[in-house]
Motif scaffolding. Structure first.
Motif, PDB file in Angstrom:
ATOM      1  N   GLU A  50      22.505 -15.635 -24.861  1.00 54.86           N
ATOM      2  CA  GLU A  50      22.054 -14.849 -23.711  1.00 54.86           C
ATOM      3  C   GLU A  50      20.930 -13.906 -24.138  1.00 54.86           C
ATOM      4  O   GLU A  50      20.857 -13.479 -25.293  1.00 54.86           O
ATOM      5  CB  GLU A  50      23.219 -14.028 -23.124  1.00 54.86           C
ATOM      6  N   ARG A  51      20.073 -13.585 -23.176  1.00 50.96           N
ATOM      7  CA  ARG A  51      18.912 -12.741 -23.455  1.00 50.96           C
ATOM      8  C   ARG A  51      19.157 -11.331 -22.949  1.00 50.96           C
ATOM      9  O   ARG A  51      19.547 -11.136 -21.789  1.00 50.96           O
ATOM     10  CB  ARG A  51      17.681 -13.349 -22.778  1.00 50.96           C
ATOM     11  N   LYS A  65      20.736  -7.471 -19.081  1.00 50.44           N
ATOM     12  CA  LYS A  65      20.918  -8.890 -19.368  1.00 50.44           C
ATOM     13  C   LYS A  65      20.111  -9.708 -18.377  1.00 50.44           C
ATOM     14  O   LYS A  65      20.025  -9.353 -17.194  1.00 50.44           O
ATOM     15  CB  LYS A  65      22.404  -9.257 -19.271  1.00 50.44           C
ATOM     16  N   TYR A  66      19.539 -10.805 -18.868  1.00 47.67           N
ATOM     17  CA  TYR A  66      18.761 -11.653 -17.980  1.00 47.67           C
ATOM     18  C   TYR A  66      19.688 -12.637 -17.281  1.00 47.67           C
ATOM     19  O   TYR A  66      20.398 -13.421 -17.916  1.00 47.67           O
ATOM     20  CB  TYR A  66      17.692 -12.423 -18.747  1.00 47.67           C
ATOM     21  N   ASP A  67      19.696 -12.565 -15.937  1.00 49.64           N
ATOM     22  CA  ASP A  67      20.500 -13.469 -15.126  1.00 49.64           C
ATOM     23  C   ASP A  67      19.675 -14.725 -14.845  1.00 49.64           C
ATOM     24  O   ASP A  67      18.692 -14.694 -14.102  1.00 49.64           O
ATOM     25  CB  ASP A  67      20.897 -12.776 -13.814  1.00 49.64           C
ATOM     26  N   ARG A  68      20.087 -15.845 -15.451  1.00 47.96           N
ATOM     27  CA  ARG A  68      19.302 -17.068 -15.333  1.00 47.96           C
ATOM     28  C   ARG A  68      19.347 -17.663 -13.934  1.00 47.96           C
ATOM     29  O   ARG A  68      18.476 -18.441 -13.547  1.00 47.96           O
ATOM     30  CB  ARG A  68      19.813 -18.095 -16.360  1.00 47.96           C
ATOM     31  N   TRP A  76      23.691  -4.117 -17.839  1.00 49.74           N
ATOM     32  CA  TRP A  76      24.790  -4.719 -18.582  1.00 49.74           C
ATOM     33  C   TRP A  76      25.615  -3.678 -19.342  1.00 49.74           C
ATOM     34  O   TRP A  76      26.797  -3.547 -19.153  1.00 49.74           O
ATOM     35  CB  TRP A  76      24.251  -5.782 -19.538  1.00 49.74           C
ATOM     36  N   SER A 101      29.318 -12.811 -30.148  1.00 49.94           N
ATOM     37  CA  SER A 101      28.653 -11.974 -29.155  1.00 49.94           C
ATOM     38  C   SER A 101      28.542 -10.527 -29.612  1.00 49.94           C
ATOM     39  O   SER A 101      28.228  -9.649 -28.814  1.00 49.94           O
ATOM     40  CB  SER A 101      29.419 -12.031 -27.835  1.00 49.94           C
TER      41      SER A 101
END
Length: 635
Positions: A50-51, A65-68, A76, A101
């Motif tokens: 995750e980015r 956090k980047y939500d794809r 986040w 993580s």
């Protein structure tokens, strides 16, 4: 943004006048987008696929956090909600664990060099405290390096006695999860007089380096599961890289260097090293910057003719190939050859080509490497002759259309053996070149562009040779018609600022103006704090026996009575690397001698601006100041 007491009302008025110029706002607007992009790119981490991004201007303790699916950033983690004070701490960097993580987060105290480290569980969005087996490093004690998901090497000083004289940790400990820090296994230790201790590693094995000085080093192999160490007998000025059970050693000699490959094995009694095999001989002015393994090739990033270039060396054939002959400037291998054997990816840029990623494939017979787009060819290499006959390389980058005044910006650094590579500078590209300005990167003595000897010649009183190198570039630019003294401006930061200051003190008609940021001005008092003690090899020790020598290259002690080019001097009030009081003394001395000087004090630390807004202001001030002085000379 400026401090009234330190600058005085007249200086604040001069700064206000620059900010009221139309080109200040024009330049600041042009800088806004690229610097915001640079800030975001430098503050992104990939954790468990995750980015995440951090270092946000609105809150330095927030992580997004980047939500794809939504293709947007979402809140986040807020470390402020974890009891960390927003006014004191900001996120400096994030280092993910090898396969979970979790990550180590370095928090900067008041945005300075001193940090503390915490472990964060990104899946659950919480701090893993020490009671639950979390890793940490107290404020100012040092740092941690992941080995496995459940072990780190701790470079942490638990007391003053465990620090070197320059304030760095003396010890490296292997710290396993569920242990207390003081129970961690000591694997290596340097002496109080040494600079510091560092590690590079490749899964199970690593190389511990004892830094006795800038160039004198001792190295030890270490098993990072057992803590077993073994001395690695190498010349102290060697470069060493470890990758995939292999050690690549660069042995420097007076006429060049050789690249040796050593296979590494281990049994119960220790490490077993194969006989070195020489793979490549470096030229006298070639420098090895990066090494990686890829299939049956060693990937070499070399400085050749002042630029970084990519080469592939066959381990079986000994054949050296350059897959991208037209790609040079700044190059970094960014893929993981161990896990992605079919593709090698590099990141490259130069003064006129923004950073881009290129891929190299190997189909079993040949390399397939078509550039994603043709490189822009507006950067040229030139050579100036210094006063003592030394040949000094510089790079000239031109915009698509040069302004009729031929505004030209000369940048130099020349210190600590750091190569000044002509990489892409977004603030210069957007704030200067897009408005018709030319840019010059000078590779003067003291830097690392030609190896150890080039650095050594620019140390201590060699700083005066570096000044002559910079002046030679300036004179060569004028003699070739690139610019005139009235359209040439010079900028230096840190050590580069010291050299630019000395140059305009000696050569008072060499340029239209100069800007000096976060520079060292007073060499009679520079080494009175921890960080600066590591610089004694670079600048010398100021005492009764060396007083005259050191003062000969101390800008504060060489201010002339005759008029110098106008100066913009900028410092940061909380700089914990270069004492900002030196800039204040320099400005006071310049004013006393009726020199034309403008003085800015920002709120930053860590040798840089406090935030993006102050960085934008400083760059816009600098380029607007330069533009004003050039326009006056065209008058």
């Amino acid at each position: 943004m400026e401090t009234q007491i330190q600058e005085g009302a007249s200086q604040k008025n001069l700064l206000s006048q620059i900010r009221e110029r139309p080109d200040y706002q024009r330049i600041r607007t042009a800088l806004n987008h690229p610097l915001h992009n640079l800030s975001e790119a430098a503050s992104t981490a990939i954790i468990a696929g995750e980015r995440f991004r951090f270092g946000l201007e609105k809150n330095p303790l927030d992580i997004e956090k980047y939500d794809r699916y939504q293709k947007s950033w979402v809140p986040w983690i807020s470390l402020e909600n974890q009891g960390i004070e927003r006014e004191i701490w900001s996120i400096r960097s994030i280092f993910p664990s090898p396969s979970t993580s979790r990550a180590l987060i370095n928090l900067a105290y008041k945005r300075g060099d001193h940090t503390k480290t915490l472990e964060i569980d990104f899946m659950h969005g919480e701090v893993v405290d020490n009671d639950r087996g979390g890793f940490f490093a107290p404020l100012g004690s040092g740092g941690l390096t992941w080995i496995t998901d459940n072990s780190v090497v701790a470079f942490v000083a638990l007391s003053v006695e465990e620090k070197t004289m320059s304030g760095h940790p003396r010890q490296a400990r292997l710290w396993r999860r569920s242990q207390l820090l003081n129970q961690a296994t000591l694997i290596s230790e340097v002496q109080y007089e040494d600079l510091t201790i560092t590690l590079q590693h490749n899964s199970e094995q690593g190389i511990i380096t004892h830094h006795h000085s800038q160039h004198e080093k001792s190295r030890y192999l270490v098993n990072l599961y057992t803590g077993l160490t073994q001395a690695l007998e190498l010349p102290s000025r060697s470069q060493v890289f470890i990758a995939d059970q292999k050690i690549i050693v660069v042995k420097y000699e007076d006429t060049g260097a050789v690249v040796d490959l050593v296979n590494l094995e281990q049994n119960d009694e220790g490490f077993i090293l194969s006989k070195p095999v020489t793979l490549y001989s470096l030229g006298e002015e070639e420098v090895l910057r990066q090494v990686a393994l890829w299939e049956e090739h060693i990937v070499l990033v070399l400085i050749r003719n002042g630029e970084e270039r990519l080469f592939l060396l066959g381990t079986r054939t000994g054949m050296l190939q350059e897959p991208f002959p037209g790609v040079h400037g700044s190059i970094k291998v960014i893929s993981s050859p161990e896990s992605e054997t079919s593709i090698l990816r590099i990141l490259w840029s130069n003064l006129v080509n923004p950073p881009r990623v290129e891929s190299i494939y190997h189909d079993g017979n040949e390399f397939i490497c078509e550039p994603s787009e043709p490189p822009v060819d507006r950067m040229t290499s030139h050579t100036a002759v210094s006063r003592d006959g030394a040949l000094v390389r510089y790079f000239l980058a031109r915009p698509e259309e040069v302004h009729p005044y031929k505004p030209t910006l000369l940048l130099v650094y020349g210190g600590f053996g750091i190569p000044f590579i002509p990489n892409y500078l977004p603030e210069v590209a957007s704030g200067w070149m897009e408005h018709g300005g030319q840019v010059v990167v000078g590779q003067i003595r003291g830097g690392g562009e030609k190896g150890y000897a080039w650095h050594r010649e620019g140390m201590q009183e060699g700083k005066l040779l570096a000044v002559e190198d910079a002046a030679a570039i300036a004179h060569d630019l004028v003699s070739r018609g690139v610019c005139t003294p009235g359209s040439l401006v010079c900028q230096g930061t840190s050590n580069g600022g010291l050299l630019i200051s000395l140059m305009v003190e000696k050569y008072r008609d060499i340029c239209a103006a100069a800007a000096v940021h976060n520079a060292l001005f007073d060499l009679s008092a520079y080494d009175s704090w921890d960080e600066a003690r590591t610089w004694r090899e670079e600048y010398g020790v100021f005492d009764s026996s060396s007083r005259e020598k050191v003062l000969s290259y101390s800008p504060l002690h060489n201010i002339p009575s005759e008029p110098m080019p106008p100066l913009l001097i900028s410092t940061e009030a909380n700089d914990d690397r270069v004492d900002p009081s030196g800039a204040k003394r320099m400005v006071e001395a310049l004013v006393k001698k009726q020199q034309n000087v403008i003085y800015r004090v920002g709120n930053g630390s860590h040798h840089g601006a406090a935030n993006l807004e102050e960085a934008l202001d400083l760059m816009a001030l600098t380029f607007s100041f330069f533009t004003e002085q050039i326009e006056r000379n065209q008058g």
